[in-house]
Motif scaffolding. Structure first.
Motif, PDB file in Angstrom:
ATOM      1  N   SER A   1      -1.192  11.421 -38.495  1.00  0.00           N
ATOM      2  CA  SER A   1      -0.588  10.167 -38.933  1.00  0.00           C
ATOM      3  C   SER A   1      -1.487   9.482 -39.973  1.00  0.00           C
ATOM      4  CB  SER A   1      -0.338   9.238 -37.740  1.00  0.00           C
ATOM      5  OG  SER A   1      -1.566   8.813 -37.201  1.00  0.00           O
TER       6      SER A   1
ATOM      7  N   ARG B   1       7.828  13.671 -39.902  1.00  0.00           N
ATOM      8  CA  ARG B   1       7.815  12.527 -38.983  1.00  0.00           C
ATOM      9  C   ARG B   1       7.252  12.900 -37.624  1.00  0.00           C
ATOM     10  NH1 ARG B   1       7.052   8.263 -41.111  1.00  0.00           N
ATOM     11  NH2 ARG B   1       7.863   7.093 -39.348  1.00  0.00           N
TER      12      ARG B   1
ATOM     13  N   HIS C   1       4.946  10.751 -35.505  1.00  0.00           N
ATOM     14  CA  HIS C   1       5.444   9.444 -35.079  1.00  0.00           C
ATOM     15  C   HIS C   1       6.506   9.545 -33.994  1.00  0.00           C
ATOM     16  CE1 HIS C   1       3.350   7.883 -38.594  1.00  0.00           C
ATOM     17  NE2 HIS C   1       3.865   8.898 -39.245  1.00  0.00           N
TER      18      HIS C   1
ATOM     19  N   CYS D   1      15.223  10.819 -33.703  1.00  0.00           N
ATOM     20  CA  CYS D   1      14.708  10.167 -34.893  1.00  0.00           C
ATOM     21  C   CYS D   1      15.349   8.786 -35.041  1.00  0.00           C
ATOM     22  CB  CYS D   1      15.030  11.021 -36.114  1.00  0.00           C
ATOM     23  SG  CYS D   1      14.454  12.702 -35.913  1.00  0.00           S
TER      24      CYS D   1
ATOM     25  N   ASP E   1      12.449   6.367 -39.113  1.00  0.00           N
ATOM     26  CA  ASP E   1      12.119   7.742 -39.503  1.00  0.00           C
ATOM     27  C   ASP E   1      13.003   8.191 -40.663  1.00  0.00           C
ATOM     28  OD1 ASP E   1      10.120   8.215 -37.531  1.00  0.00           O
ATOM     29  OD2 ASP E   1      11.711   8.347 -36.034  1.00  0.00           O
TER      30      ASP E   1
ATOM     31  N   ALA F   1       6.465  11.753 -46.148  1.00  0.00           N
ATOM     32  CA  ALA F   1       7.213  11.213 -45.006  1.00  0.00           C
ATOM     33  C   ALA F   1       6.297  11.021 -43.806  1.00  0.00           C
ATOM     34  CB  ALA F   1       8.361  12.152 -44.648  1.00  0.00           C
ATOM     35  N   GLN F   2       5.189  11.745 -43.809  1.00  0.00           N
ATOM     36  CA  GLN F   2       4.229  11.645 -42.718  1.00  0.00           C
ATOM     37  C   GLN F   2       3.591  10.246 -42.663  1.00  0.00           C
ATOM     38  OE1 GLN F   2       2.479  15.625 -42.719  1.00  0.00           O
ATOM     39  NE2 GLN F   2       0.805  14.857 -41.477  1.00  0.00           N
TER      40      GLN F   2
END
Lengths: 266, 337
Positions: free
Chosen positions: A80, A105, A108, A115, A119, A158-159
């Motif tokens: 993260s 994602r 998370h 999701c 997300d 997106a991470q």
């Protein structure tokens, strides 16, 4: 340099199969910085990135992320904070582009949640920023090398990490795609405030992207300073064992390498 | 999940329920629901004591094998990775045969020793085949198949050796069991299978996102936050439970673990949140259908169900190997580190 040390390594040693790959590597990266990692083949650049991401273990030394030893990070917690884009290869990647970006994602998500909207927002934002929305529903195996690389970066974006490690993100790409990748990285770095560490073999690219350059040779740090100073330092001649000719870039103002023509001389 | 994928999963669930309900009525002699309701003697006996458990066992076995095949395919990043091709079935069979031959009776809690032994040897063979593919960096199809074949042969010869050392009755028992089948197994076998399936499938169903990521390669998985080694070990244990349980009860039933997940991949895509339930349903239904075929084709005699699945699976395996699913296949990308 801006901000404080985000990432710091102290005398990092790493051996693979009895062969010393990293030899007492120490350096630090500040928050918001752009660092290019250069050096000859086999210098340990990829290994260094993999150690930072805890993909492979190192022998001795330490790595700290904001003063916290990364050995105390769980992998999810680390992911993260740090995102990693591996060297492009021809491996088969399952999933459509959208599904693939959604894998970013993972840090998370907990096992039983689906999701959430946030997300999906992160995924859509990453897809928009990388300009991959036109092929978001296509399968990964049907993309060109350039498209695929953009999607790899989208998934890393997106991470939601504040440090991004990229291993030769523009290797094997045509000049058009190369420019769009570099423009994207600059945007992520300057506008997004994400710290970027990028491995590259293109020294001119490293100089023109600015920031600092870390030169590795046979596992040792040979240079860690302003990228613009690479040409005058003499380090390139040493680590690549050849001579270079430089010329001032008409627009950027700094010296860059001109292509080697010595093999044309008869 | 798109509506199309939801529909396909729903159709699969309905088909599975229909097959489970219908299969016990079909066999050497057809039993009609009316006859079952009227009769309290022989017909009811055959229906409840022979056919119903047989269908349930068939479903559990097929579903377990399909799930383990799916897990292997994700972790090895290869569509040809299955309990059978990796030699895990042989390992489990060796474990079970060793127990039959050794005649030392033991059990772990309520689990019979034969199943525990099969599970342990399945785990040993996974460790072996994984270790072998790791020696040569990357999971190339060739390395993996060669390692699987080597382990398969190794355990098969150990089984042959044990048979050679056995008396005629013991030997015949082993041979018949090795052909794979779900017949003449009563309710006690169901109680043996259930804990193996519940734990094995349970572990896999809570690891679906990790399976998605492992199928991208270890480096990407770790970069996204998967504890790769720990997760892989957990999945291997789950697969050993599934394969060990099934093989100890039914013998090695070939190819279900390869065909089911692959066909499902074409139907619902590669994401494991859809693929796992689809493989589970498809594998179970498929094996029940094969078994129904096995006991009707040459009735009153029966063909071992393992023979049927192998007859169907062989050509399917070749089709995969020759690139029948060309566009969407792990085969044509080089393995990751």
């Amino acid at each position: 340099m801006s901000g404080q040390a985000l990432l710091r390594t102290d005398s990092l040693n790493c051996s693979i199969g009895g062969h010393r790959i990293l030899d007492s590597v120490s350096f630090d990266v500040c928050g918001g910085e752009f660092v290019s990692l250069i050096g000859p083949n086999g210098a340990g650049k990829t290994t260094l990135l993999k150690c930072l991401m805890k993909i492979i273990p190192f022998d001795t030394g330490s790595i700290h992320l904001e003063k916290k030893d990364i050995s105390s990070f769980g992998q999810k917690e680390l992911a993260s904070r740090i995102a990693y884009v591996p060297q492009a290869d021809s491996r088969y990647l399952p999933f459509t582009v959208e599904e693939f970006v959604m894998t970013g994602r993972y840090p998370h998500l907990s096992p039983f949640t689906t999701c959430s909207d946030s997300d999906w927002d992160a995924v859509n934002e990453a897809i928009d920023l990388t300009g991959t929305s036109v092929f978001a529903s296509r399968h990964m195996s049907g993309l060109s090398g350039g498209e695929r690389q953009l999607v790899m970066i989208a998934a890393a974006l997106a991470q939601g990490a504040d440090l991004m490690l990229l291993d030769e993100p523009a290797a094997f790409l045509d000049p058009g795609h190369e420019s769009s990748i570099m423009r994207l990285l600059r945007e992520i770095n300057v506008k997004g405030g994400t710290t970027v560490v990028m491995v590259t073999h293109d020294i001119n690219r490293a100089i023109l992207m600015g920031g600092r350059s870390l030169v590795l040779d046979r596992g040792k740090v040979k240079y860690f300073d302003e990228a613009a100073g690479l040409t005058s330092s003499g380090v390139l001649e040493k680590v690549y064992d050849r001579s270079f000719e430089y010329i001032q870039h008409p627009r950027a103002g700094c010296d860059i390498i001109i292509p080697d023509v010595t093999y044309c001389d008869n | 999940m798109t509506t199309r994928e939801k529909t396909i999963l729903a159709v699969m669930a309905v088909a599975a329920a229909a097959v489970l309900l219908a299969a016990p009525f079909i066999g050497m002699e057809k039993i009609t629901p009316a006859a079952l309701a009227a009769d309290k003697g022989m017909t009811a006996e055959i229906f409840w004591r022979i056919r119903v458990p047989r269908v349930i066992i068939g479903f559990i076995a097929g579903a377990s094998l399909a799930l383990s095949g799916m897990a292997f395919q994700a972790v090895f990043r290869n569509p040809l990775a299955t309990p059978f091709t990796l030699g895990v079935s042989s390992g489990a069979a060796f474990g079970a045969a060793l127990y039959m031959k050794a005649g030392i009776v033991f059990g772990l809690a309520w689990l019979p020793g034969q199943s525990v032994s099969a599970f342990a040897w399945a785990a040993v063979s996974i460790a072996l085949v994984y270790g072998l593919t790791r020696v040569r960096r990357g999971f190339s199809t060739a390395t993996m198949l060669i390692a699987g074949v080597a382990i398969s042969f190794f355990f098969s010869s150990l089984i042959l050796f044990m048979q050679y050392m056995s008396d005629f009755t013991q030997s015949f028992r082993i041979v018949r069991w090795l052909m794979g089948g779900v017949e003449t197994l009563g309710y006690s076998s169901i109680w043996t299978l259930i804990p193996f399936m519940v734990f094995g499938a349970g572990i896999i169903f809570v690891s679906l996102r990790e399976l998605d990521l492992l199928s991208l390669g270890d480096d990407i998985a770790a970069g996204r936050g998967v504890e790769v080694k720990r997760t892989r070990r957990r999945i291997f244990i789950a697969a050993s439970l599934l394969v060990g349980g099934v093989v100890s009860v039914c013998g090695p039933i070939a190819f279900v673990g390869m065909m089911a997940p692959h066909i499902c991949r074409l139907l619902v895509g590669e994401g494991h949140t859809r693929l796992a339930p689809a493989s589970f349903l498809f594998g179970g239904t498929f094996l029940v259908l094969c078994d129904t075929l096995a006991r009707t084709v040459i009735a009153p005699a029966e063909i071992p169900v393992g023979v049927i699945t192998a007859l169907l699976g062989g050509p399917f395996f070749l089709w995969l190997l020759l690139g029948g699913a060309s566009e969407k296949s792990f085969l044509f990308g080089r393995g990751a580190v």
